[in-house]
Design a protein around this motif. Structure first.
Motif, PDB file in Angstrom:
ATOM      1  N   TYR A 129     -21.586 -59.387  45.975  1.00 25.79           N
ATOM      2  CA  TYR A 129     -22.526 -59.850  44.958  1.00 25.79           C
ATOM      3  C   TYR A 129     -23.836 -59.085  45.123  1.00 25.79           C
ATOM      4  N   PHE A 130     -24.368 -58.666  43.983  1.00 21.53           N
ATOM      5  CA  PHE A 130     -25.629 -57.915  43.996  1.00 21.53           C
ATOM      6  C   PHE A 130     -26.632 -58.632  43.108  1.00 21.53           C
ATOM      7  N   LEU A 131     -27.764 -58.985  43.666  1.00 21.91           N
ATOM      8  CA  LEU A 131     -28.779 -59.748  42.941  1.00 21.91           C
ATOM      9  C   LEU A 131     -29.670 -58.779  42.161  1.00 21.91           C
ATOM     10  N   LEU A 132     -29.413 -58.701  40.859  1.00 22.59           N
ATOM     11  CA  LEU A 132     -30.137 -57.789  39.976  1.00 22.59           C
ATOM     12  C   LEU A 132     -30.220 -58.412  38.595  1.00 22.59           C
ATOM     13  N   GLY A 133     -31.324 -58.199  37.909  1.00 16.42           N
ATOM     14  CA  GLY A 133     -31.518 -58.800  36.601  1.00 16.42           C
ATOM     15  C   GLY A 133     -30.988 -57.959  35.462  1.00 16.42           C
ATOM     16  N   ASN A 134     -31.016 -58.544  34.279  1.00 16.44           N
ATOM     17  CA  ASN A 134     -30.673 -57.833  33.055  1.00 16.44           C
ATOM     18  C   ASN A 134     -31.789 -56.818  32.777  1.00 16.44           C
ATOM     19  N   PRO A 135     -31.490 -55.511  32.737  1.00 18.38           N
ATOM     20  CA  PRO A 135     -32.561 -54.515  32.593  1.00 18.38           C
ATOM     21  C   PRO A 135     -33.449 -54.746  31.378  1.00 18.38           C
ATOM     22  N   PHE A 136     -32.862 -55.081  30.226  1.00 17.68           N
ATOM     23  CA  PHE A 136     -33.687 -55.281  29.031  1.00 17.68           C
ATOM     24  C   PHE A 136     -34.607 -56.480  29.207  1.00 17.68           C
ATOM     25  N   VAL A 137     -34.081 -57.587  29.719  1.00 20.46           N
ATOM     26  CA  VAL A 137     -34.898 -58.797  29.883  1.00 20.46           C
ATOM     27  C   VAL A 137     -36.075 -58.511  30.796  1.00 20.46           C
ATOM     28  N   TYR A 138     -35.841 -57.823  31.898  1.00 22.35           N
ATOM     29  CA  TYR A 138     -36.924 -57.518  32.839  1.00 22.35           C
ATOM     30  C   TYR A 138     -37.954 -56.585  32.213  1.00 22.35           C
TER      31      TYR A 138
ATOM     32  N   PRO B 258     -41.265 -56.740  38.725  1.00 19.54           N
ATOM     33  CA  PRO B 258     -41.322 -56.715  37.251  1.00 19.54           C
ATOM     34  C   PRO B 258     -40.657 -55.498  36.632  1.00 19.54           C
ATOM     35  N   ILE B 259     -40.536 -54.397  37.380  1.00 20.06           N
ATOM     36  CA  ILE B 259     -39.925 -53.191  36.823  1.00 20.06           C
ATOM     37  C   ILE B 259     -38.474 -53.034  37.267  1.00 20.06           C
ATOM     38  N   LEU B 260     -37.938 -54.058  37.913  1.00 25.97           N
ATOM     39  CA  LEU B 260     -36.546 -54.055  38.367  1.00 25.97           C
ATOM     40  C   LEU B 260     -36.257 -52.807  39.216  1.00 25.97           C
ATOM     41  N   HIS B 261     -37.159 -52.571  40.158  1.00 26.70           N
ATOM     42  CA  HIS B 261     -37.049 -51.378  40.995  1.00 26.70           C
ATOM     43  C   HIS B 261     -35.945 -51.507  42.030  1.00 26.70           C
ATOM     44  N   VAL B 262     -35.672 -52.731  42.473  1.00 26.19           N
ATOM     45  CA  VAL B 262     -34.665 -52.948  43.510  1.00 26.19           C
ATOM     46  C   VAL B 262     -33.818 -54.166  43.172  1.00 26.19           C
ATOM     47  N   GLY B 263     -32.677 -54.245  43.831  1.00 28.16           N
ATOM     48  CA  GLY B 263     -31.836 -55.436  43.827  1.00 28.16           C
ATOM     49  C   GLY B 263     -31.639 -55.889  45.265  1.00 28.16           C
ATOM     50  N   LEU B 264     -30.660 -56.741  45.472  1.00 23.94           N
ATOM     51  CA  LEU B 264     -30.443 -57.281  46.815  1.00 23.94           C
ATOM     52  C   LEU B 264     -28.953 -57.498  47.042  1.00 23.94           C
TER      53      LEU B 264
END
Length: 740
Positions: free
Chosen positions: A592-601, A574-580
């Motif tokens: 390719y890096f699996l990471l979310g939109n920081p604001f959305v998260y 939930p805090i977008l601490h890591v990606g993949l």
């Protein structure tokens, strides 16, 4: 009376006269007008009115076009097998080749992957090895695009779901924009994976549920039935892709329980109507989803009619009916002393009786005995007489059949040790006795003996002979009085996570985990037969496979002795601490890096806490006698705020509890509910503000979401060249986008 009638008559005549004279009076008083101006002039709609009327059509179309652009752009730029494409592409290949395989997920999503391969002209021969380059004959870009379609369809469904939750237009756009501009959703939709299908099924279920909820005042009308059954169909489909679909099923179930409870409390509602509500929900939300779920497995069994790598997970009779299998083919039917055989546990998800040279680290420290789901020579056992009978002589021995009541020894073919048990606690199931492999042909004792108890035989009523495939039997330890059992409990890493075999002290003839059958059988002295003519019942195979899936899924626990750089913890999501990192990080390949939109998260996670504070505030105010909210507002907070938050908890908390290895993509269904919660709060706080404040507030939100999405779009579309040039995206050390 006569005077009254006369008055009424005169009044009627007066009224008629007035009505006749009015037109002439009006005409006389008006100035003459041209004939063209006598026509009715229709008032033209303003721009705002036209926009309001057409927005529900054009807005989702524009959002969907944007989804097509973001999900499909450069989708084939990387020509290597990326991340879990190695698994799901391979599973799709098995459907094309009709070869039976095993996986921990239900089959619908993988069948759709196979369908995409068929539509792309793929023949199923590529092995989908991780990091391997796709050959020219595999149209991987089409297969990826097919998968991306499910991610694309999430966008219009999110739009209409927000509308059904009664959010105002700016909040509807906000929700849709967050789903569209969520980088992780974009990335995960662009590969041959199941996650976009799972997300689509989740979004579709929430949409159908919201439509059904809004039909609550039109019960038993055609549209009410339509959305009830569509909700059930969506549940069945999402559960048939991944068992995570059970979490959104639980959300619908929670709503249904509350709805029926409220109806139960309505004393004005007839019992017949209440019963009808209960009956229709049982059909629409339980029976229909279950039928769809079973149908996916029926198709799975029908398509995979050839022997493949997953055979050992299924019952012996099931395997015997596969094309190209060796199970039951040319095997002697009746088992005798000296026969070499593999012995299959008949419990749901059961494996083959197995042993290997490794020993137990505790207890007896003798050779391990387990159940194993893959075929190798360590599954082979010889049937031998007990130590009180004459030894077996392969040269001169006459055939001695084994049947109900026979006291035998089972000798491990590879190590020569006897199947053995003693009064030592099993390593995991402490209440049972440990089972080991001990001694040899000459060294041993009566604890190497096992008595055969025939349970049933699909081929004959005669229990005097043990038969390949068809005979179900138990093995009782005569000295200890316990029964050989394999209950789908996995051993620790020292036992290679294989299934624990014990000797249970409970004598339960209906416990199928104490039932065994001979699967493969070799004996040169006996003629071959074909017991595969006996069919395995579908419902038995269905339950058997589902238990095997759940058992294997529970065995996917983190290995403390092995570093998994891709795994992550539940608290990090939930805090977008890591990606993949989805592939290798060499400069020569597309990354390719699996990471979310920081604001959305971050905003969606914060919204969950804010919603809790808002609800607490209004509850305190209500308790003090204040009536801040109208009934419609309470209803909106209940269904558009609390239910999405409940959906988040139902999709998130199971991963907190479960011990299996987890990855960032496990959070994606929960993220969707957090997005809905954030959209509700934006609507709630801005609903009574001035037009200028709303315009500025939503304008800032839209700009930040789109701006961050564009900033991080390289991780979705593929990073080429040196990863160091993308170091500006590495906001935190845990975001391993760049090695710089």
């Amino acid at each position: 009376m006569a005077s009254e009638k006369a008055t009424l008559a005169s009044g009627a005549d007066l009224g008629d006269g007035l009505r006749q004279r009015v037109p002439s009076t009006q005409t006389a008083s008006r100035p003459a007008q041209p004939a063209d101006n006598k026509k009715f002039v229709k008032k033209e709609k303003t721009f705002v009115e036209n926009f309001t009327e057409w927005e529900p059509i054009f807005a989702p179309i524009l959002f969907t076009i944007a989804a097509f652009a973001t999900r499909l752009w450069k989708i084939g730029i990387s020509d290597i097998v990326t991340w879990d494409e190695a698994h799901f592409g391979k599973f799709g290949s098995y459907y094309i080749k009709h070869e039976y395989y095993f996986d921990v997920h239900p089959p619908l999503g993988k069948m759709l992957v196979g369908l995409s391969g068929v539509l792309a002209g793929y023949n199923g021969t590529f092995e989908f090895k991780s990091g391997e380059k796709y050959p020219e004959e595999v149209n991987y870009a089409f297969m990826r695009a097919f998968n991306a379609l499910f991610g694309i369809l999430c966008i219009p469904l999110a739009y209409y779901t927000a509308r059904e939750l009664k959010l105002r237009r700016p909040a509807v756009w906000l929700v849709t924009l967050m789903v569209l501009c969520e980088n992780s959703y974009t990335t995960i939709s662009r590969f041959i994976l199941l996650d976009s299908m799972l997300l689509f099924g989740t979004v579709a279920t929430v949409f159908c549920w919201s439509k059904f909820h809004n039909q609550r005042h039109s019960a038993f009308e055609p549209e009410w039935f339509l959305w009830l059954f569509m909700t059930g169909i969506s549940i069945g489909c999402v559960c048939s892709v991944k068992l995570v679909g059970l979490f959104v099923t639980a959300l619908v179930g929670l709503y249904t329980i509350e709805d029926l409870w409220n109806k139960f409390g309505d004393t004005r509602m007839p019992v017949s109507t209440l019963s009808a509500h209960l009956f229709t929900r049982i059909i629409g939300l339980i029976i229909i989803p279950f039928m769809i779920y079973m149908l996916s497995f029926a198709l799975h069994f029908a398509i995979l009619d050839r022997s493949g790598p997953g055979d050992a997970q299924m019952s012996s009779l099931f395997q015997a009916n596969l094309k190209g299998t060796n199970v039951g083919k040319n095997s002697p039917l009746e088992v005798v002393y000296g026969s070499r055989a593999t012995i299959k546990n008949m419990g749901y998800g059961g494996g083959l009786l197995h042993s290997h040279v490794q020993t137990y680290p505790e207890g007896s420290q003798q050779q391990q005995v387990t159940c194993y789901h893959h075929k190798d020579t360590n599954n082979d056992w010889f049937f031998y007489p007990n130590r009180n009978e004459p030894d077996y002589d392969a040269e001169s021995e006459e055939l001695r059949h084994i049947g109900d009541g026979s006291l035998i020894r089972l000798i491990h073919a590879q190590t020569g040790r006897n199947l053995h048990s003693h009064s030592i606690a099993a390593p995991v199931t402490k209440k049972d006795n440990e089972v080991s492999a001990y001694g040899n042909l000459t060294v041993g004792d009566d604890k190497d003996h096992w008595r055969v108890e025939v349970v049933r035989d699909a081929a004959s009523w005669d229990r005097s002979k043990l038969r390949t495939l068809t005979t179900a039997f138990r093995l009782k330890h005569p000295t200890l009085g316990c029964y050989l059992r394999a209950g789908n409990t996995n051993l620790p890493q020292w036992g290679f996570k294989q299934v624990e075999v014990t000797c249970t002290k409970q004598n339960n003839p209906r416990d199928t985990y104490t039932h065994w059958n001979v699967e493969a059988h070799w004996n040169d002295k006996l003629p071959p037969s074909d017991p595969s003519v006996y069919k395995s019942p579908f419902f038995h195979d269905f339950i058997h496979l589902n238990v095997a899936m759940m058992t294997s899924n529970n065995a996917l626990v983190p290995d403390p002795d092995k570093q998994d750089d891709l795994a992550s913890q539940w608290w990090q999501w939930p805090i977008l601490h890591v990606g993949l990192r989805m592939c290798g990080w060499d400069d020569k390949i597309v990354k390719y890096f699996l990471l979310g939109n920081p604001f959305v998260y971050w905003a969606s996670t914060a919204s969950l806490g804010v919603l809790a504070l808002v609800v607490f505030w209004y509850l305190v105010r209500w308790q003090r006698g204040y009536k801040d909210l109208q009934e419609s507002e309470v209803d909106r907070m209940h269904y558009a705020g609390l239910y999405p938050a409940a959906g988040w908890f139902l999709h998130y908390l199971p991963f907190v509890i479960m011990a299996r290895v987890t990855y960032v993509h496990h959070y994606y269904p929960a993220l969707y509910f957090a997005i809905l919660t954030l959209g509700f709060l934006a609507d709630w706080f801005l609903r009574n503000r001035g037009a200028a404040i709303q315009a500025v507030s939503y304008g800032i939100l839209y700009s930040v979401i789109i701006g961050l999405y564009i900033l991080f779009i390289p991780i979705c579309w593929g990073m080429t060249g040196s990863n160091k040039q993308y170091s500006y995206l590495k906001w935190f050390d845990n975001w391993r986008i760049s090695d710089a």
